[in-house]
Design a protein around this motif. Structure first.
Motif, PDB file in Angstrom:
ATOM      1  N   SER A  65      -3.059 -11.022  -2.592  1.00  0.00           N
ATOM      2  CA  SER A  65      -2.838 -10.110  -3.711  1.00  0.00           C
ATOM      3  C   SER A  65      -4.136  -9.850  -4.481  1.00  0.00           C
ATOM      4  CB  SER A  65      -1.777 -10.707  -4.649  1.00  0.00           C
ATOM      5  OG  SER A  65      -1.563  -9.880  -5.766  1.00  0.00           O
ATOM      6  N   ARG A  68      -6.725  -7.809  -2.357  1.00  0.00           N
ATOM      7  CA  ARG A  68      -6.363  -6.383  -2.293  1.00  0.00           C
ATOM      8  C   ARG A  68      -6.842  -5.653  -3.545  1.00  0.00           C
ATOM      9  NH1 ARG A  68      -1.633  -3.542  -3.817  1.00  0.00           N
ATOM     10  NH2 ARG A  68      -1.254  -1.670  -2.566  1.00  0.00           N
ATOM     11  N   VAL A 225       1.661 -13.941  -6.907  1.00  0.00           N
ATOM     12  CA  VAL A 225       1.425 -12.614  -6.327  1.00  0.00           C
ATOM     13  C   VAL A 225       1.545 -11.526  -7.390  1.00  0.00           C
ATOM     14  CG1 VAL A 225       2.377 -10.890  -4.749  1.00  0.00           C
ATOM     15  CG2 VAL A 225       2.061 -13.233  -3.976  1.00  0.00           C
TER      16      VAL A 225
END
Length: 263
Positions: A65, A68, A225
């Protein structure tokens, strides 16, 4: 119910710290899980290694997470990533087999002392020599292997090792955090696999996969996350010196707590 609340709260804190400091959240998760598993009546000889293995498994989701979000901001140093990734992964895989053969007290005190040393460096006014750059291929290979083994042993996803190392070689703090977050994903995947294999047939409780305790993974990962991108956003708004002190302060508190518990 107590475990559900404790792991949920832990996931929230770890997610924000993982995104903000590039540490994968393990620096908070490992000592907290030691306390949670103790309260759940886990066999004492399995508590620390289960906490480490479980932490690494949650970091798979957290680092994915955070990475990204960092990649979207184009903050990752891909040259360092490509140089370090193979040896970081190799070292992290070996860590599961090394940890299984170390006495619990050695593992716990070793982790605490290492975190204490790093925290004092990050809290000091130390500034790297501005002429220093990343070492050559042999030096870089050694640093990657060292980072992977130590990170896997401590269950910390690599940030506590890789960020200070990159800062030492004059990589800007925000860039070091972003690169560490991205390297944390392959490190966590392979290290978790090592702990599953080395703990196969020795699972300390029901719903364990090797040394990984799956209920805790599920509870913590959901919140890490969700909160990791929030931490990433904060890391790009906080000045680098402040970010460095936050990093050192978190490590100092956690190291002190672990050392006190172990001794």
């Amino acid at each position: 119910m107590d475990m559900i609340l404790a792991c949920s709260a832990l996931g929230i804190v770890a997610g924000i710290l993982a995104g903000m400091l590039g540490i994968g959240g393990g620096v908070v998760i490992v000592p907290a899980l030691v306390l949670i598993l103790s309260a759940q009546g886990f066999p004492s000889e399995f508590i620390v290694i289960t906490a480490v293995a479980t932490s690494l498994c949650t970091i798979i989701f957290t680092s994915a997470s955070a990475a990204r979000a960092q990649i979207k901001r184009q903050a990752v140093d891909w040259v360092i990533f490509r140089l370090w990734a193979p040896t970081v992964v190799t070292g992290s895989f070996l860590s599961g087999f090394i940890a299984a053969r170390l006495p619990t007290i050695v593992l716990e005190v070793g982790i605490a002392l290492f975190l204490l040393m790093i925290s004092l460096i990050m809290l000091s006014r130390w500034v790297p020599d501005p002429k220093r750059t990343m070492p050559g291929k042999v030096g870089t290979t050694g640093l990657g292997l060292f980072s992977g083994v130590l990170s896997g042993l401590a269950g910390i996803g690599g940030g506590n090792v890789m960020v200070p190392l990159m800062v030492f070689f004059n990589v800007p703090m925000q860039r070091a955090v972003a690169t560490s977050s991205t390297l944390g994903f392959p490190l966590a995947v392979v290290a978790t696999l090592g702990y599953i294999i080395s703990g196969w047939g020795r699972s300390p409780a029901d719903w364990s996969l090797g040394y990984v305790y799956l209920p805790a993974v599920a509870l913590i990962a959901v919140f890490t996350v969700m909160l990791a991108p929030v931490g990433v956003a904060l890391s790009h708004r906080i000045p680098a010196p402040t970010l460095k002190r936050c990093f050192g302060g978190v490590l100092l508190v956690v190291a002190g707590r672990m050392l006190f518990t172990a001794l």
